[in-house]
Scaffold this motif. Structure first.
Motif, PDB file in Angstrom:
ATOM      1  N   ASP A 245       6.237   6.284   4.796  1.00 12.39           N
ATOM      2  CA  ASP A 245       5.335   5.188   4.453  1.00 12.39           C
ATOM      3  C   ASP A 245       4.034   5.214   5.244  1.00 12.39           C
TER       4      ASP A 245
ATOM      5  N   PRO B  11      -0.399  -0.204   6.045  1.00 17.07           N
ATOM      6  CA  PRO B  11       1.073  -0.156   6.019  1.00 17.07           C
ATOM      7  C   PRO B  11       1.657  -0.901   7.213  1.00 17.07           C
TER       8      PRO B  11
ATOM      9  N   LYS C 147       5.324  -6.449   2.065  1.00 19.64           N
ATOM     10  CA  LYS C 147       5.656  -5.111   2.561  1.00 19.64           C
ATOM     11  C   LYS C 147       6.786  -5.182   3.588  1.00 19.64           C
TER      12      LYS C 147
ATOM     13  N   ARG D  13       1.373   9.295   4.036  1.00 22.89           N
ATOM     14  CA  ARG D  13       0.187   8.716   3.386  1.00 22.89           C
ATOM     15  C   ARG D  13      -1.099   9.287   3.993  1.00 22.89           C
TER      16      ARG D  13
ATOM     17  N   LEU E 190       0.135  -0.238  -0.881  1.00 20.77           N
ATOM     18  CA  LEU E 190      -0.604  -0.828   0.229  1.00 20.77           C
ATOM     19  C   LEU E 190      -1.302  -2.122  -0.157  1.00 20.77           C
TER      20      LEU E 190
END
Length: 561
Positions: A318, A488, A452, A322, A445
């Motif tokens: 995550d 994130p 999240k 990215r 995102l």
């Protein structure tokens, strides 16, 4: 590599009898030209990325090694990384390994060294564990230069209007020293600075370390350092490193450290060891530069993420994937019979006795980790890190479950046999990475920070919900107001449980995660959610590992493992 017969089977004794190849030979085997190397003695070197040739081929596949939730019985992820890398190389794959650098604090505290074990080690293990090429010292110096500039700014009139009560950065030291967690600085009168409450973190918890490991090059490193938020003004507006004008000097301190370090395994497989952030307060992976350098040089790269798959692996996918573009092609979950017994309720002093039912009960932990990996669109591979007391009946619990669930699984004796003990595991990994996958991060995102965090808690941990302290709610408002909500999340929780309670082993359900604070890491590029009693400056145990360490009459390390 050759190893002479021995009676002492400690990791250090095995490592000390290995005959290493000169680092220029290791570099040549990896396709690294000599002019790209900066040697640190005979067996270590830094690599200048700018001087590497373009192989003209697609970057190598990424094999991420993670594990079940850690226990005091041990799982041996780093040992499996090295053994698997050697096994893949022995099977004909052009392979490189990418690992984190060990931190001195855990080495001298409870954990000991972090270079693998037995016949699956990266070498020279004593030098890697002690200072290595000085990267951590450079990161410590860059962090503390920032703090010296900050406190000097306060002393010289505080033109930025920084509120000393809202400074969020601390000084760091690569040592476990609980006495430095909370201190008061600037005492002694008007010439000695501005008195304020402060403290120390361990170096691996510094945002400078996280920035160092997520930067994709020197320019990106400079930009990320400048974006770091170090505190707030009296009007509660954020103050960055660029506001202080410190990013350039910090980058200068890190310009050599940012070059990845080349070493070798006992079998001569090239290994890059570079960077080492915590896996709870940060993302727990080696540097993006080293991972992508390895991909440019090899067909298969074996790397690792800290702690269990709920922490390091989730953050690899995550956060790191990215930013660095190093999507995993397979994820190896390391498990031991011993650890599964502990998750099944067996005490540490009773682990040697056969207990098939305890293994079966502990399988709930492994099963949840495997299910979680599939949620990222990647197939897991189970690696059973074998111990001598494991019985066939106990091993059959895991292999049988894996077969029923159509998951690749292999028993590996990498401690005792090195790469030769990882043949079946290497074959299983190759089958998975040659098949297509549908990797994707767990969340988008653009979703709100609360969503999240809730997604990670429900999908990865198996919890019901999240509760926020008053301080966390206030910071959430500030995160949204400052436009940081698109970052994130990085969950800081205990490594011992899926929950935020370290006593809940196995695969607990029905719990609520308590978020007591949110810390924007605007340089690293993530929001840290603090849960439970997470410490950013560990303390030493009652009997530190340092108490058994020494040097012999020839200056060789003793007691390092």
């Amino acid at each position: 590599m050759t190893v002479t017969p021995e009676t002492d089977m400690s990791d250090l004794a095995i490592a000390s009898r290995a005959v290493l190849q000169p680092i220029f030979e290791i570099a040549e085997s990896a396709g690294i030209p000599q002019d790209a190397l900066e040697a640190y003695g005979r067996y270590k070197a830094k690599i200048d990325p700018a001087l590497l040739p373009d192989r003209g081929v697609k970057p190598g596949k990424v094999v991420l090694v993670t594990g079940i939730s850690p226990t005091p019985a041990g799982e041996g992820k780093s040992t499996v990384v090295v053994g698997l890398g050697d096994g893949l190389a022995a099977a004909g794959s052009k392979t490189m390994i990418a690992l984190r650098e060990p931190s001195l604090g855990p080495i001298f505290g409870m954990k000991g060294g972090a270079t693998g074990g037995g016949y699956s080690q990266v070498l020279p293990m004593d030098e890697i564990n002690m200072h290595f090429t000085g990267d951590f010292h450079a990161i410590t110096s860059a962090n503390n230069l920032l703090m010296a500039i900050l406190d000097n700014h306060l002393h010289r009139g505080n033109a930025l209007g920084i509120d000393p009560r809202r400074i969020t950065f601390k000084r760091v030291l690569d040592m476990n020293d609980r006495a430095l967690r909370n201190i008061v600085i600037g005492l002694g009168g008007p010439t000695e600075g501005v008195p304020r409450e402060a403290g120390f973190d361990i170096t691996v918890a510094s945002e400078v370390m996280a920035v160092f490991c997520l930067a994709t090059g020197l320019n990106d490193l400079r930009a990320r350092l400048g974006r770091m938020t170090i505190g707030y003004t009296y009007e509660k507006t954020p103050v960055t490193v660029d506001d202080l004008g410190a990013a350039g000097a910090m980058t200068m301190l890190l310009k050599d450290a940012i070059k990845p370090n080349l070493v070798q395994t006992m079998a001569g497989t090239p290994a890059l060891i570079h960077g080492g952030p915590f896996a709870n307060i940060a993302h727990g992976c080696n540097s993006a530069i080293a991972t992508n350098m390895a991909r440019s040089l090899a067909d298969v790269v074996v790397t690792e993420a800290g702690f269990g798959a709920d922490l390091g692996a989730e953050k690899f996918m995550d956060i790191k994937a990215r930013y660095a573009g190093c999507d995993p092609d397979a994820v190896v979950i390391v498990a031991t019979i011993r650890a599964l017994k502990m998750h099944g309720g067996v005490a540490k002093d009773a682990l040697k006795a056969e207990n098939v039912e305890a293994v079966r009960s502990g399988m709930a932990n492994l099963a949840r980790h495997a299910s979680n990996i599939k949620k990222f669109g990647v197939q897991p591979v189970i690696a059973i890190n074998r111990f001598t007391e494991d019985t066939d009946a106990e091993l059959a619990v895991i292999t049988g479950w894996a077969a029923e669930n159509d998951i690749e699984c292999a028993v590996a004796d990498v401690w005792g046999q090195g790469g030769a003990g990882a043949g079946d595991l290497a074959a299983a990994v190759m089958r998975v990475i040659e098949a297509p996958n549908n990797f994707a991060p767990l969340y988008e995102l653009a979703r709100p920070v609360e969503e999240k965090i809730l997604t990670v808690v429900q999908e990865i941990y198996g919890g019901d919900g999240v509760e926020y302290s008053a301080a966390a709610k206030r910071m959430l408002e500030q995160i949204n107001a400052n436009g940081w909500d698109g970052l994130p999340v990085c969950m800081a929780k205990t490594q011992y449980s899926f929950s935020d309670d370290p006593t809940l082993l196995g695969a607990p359900e029905g719990f609520t995660v308590q978020v007591r604070d949110l810390i924007p890491k605007t340089g690293a590029g993530f929001i840290v959610a603090i849960t439970g009693a997470i410490m950013t400056m560990p303390g030493l145990p009652k009997v530190p590992a340092a108490m058994r360490m020494d040097v012999d009459e020839n200056g060789n390390a003793v007691g390092l493992s």
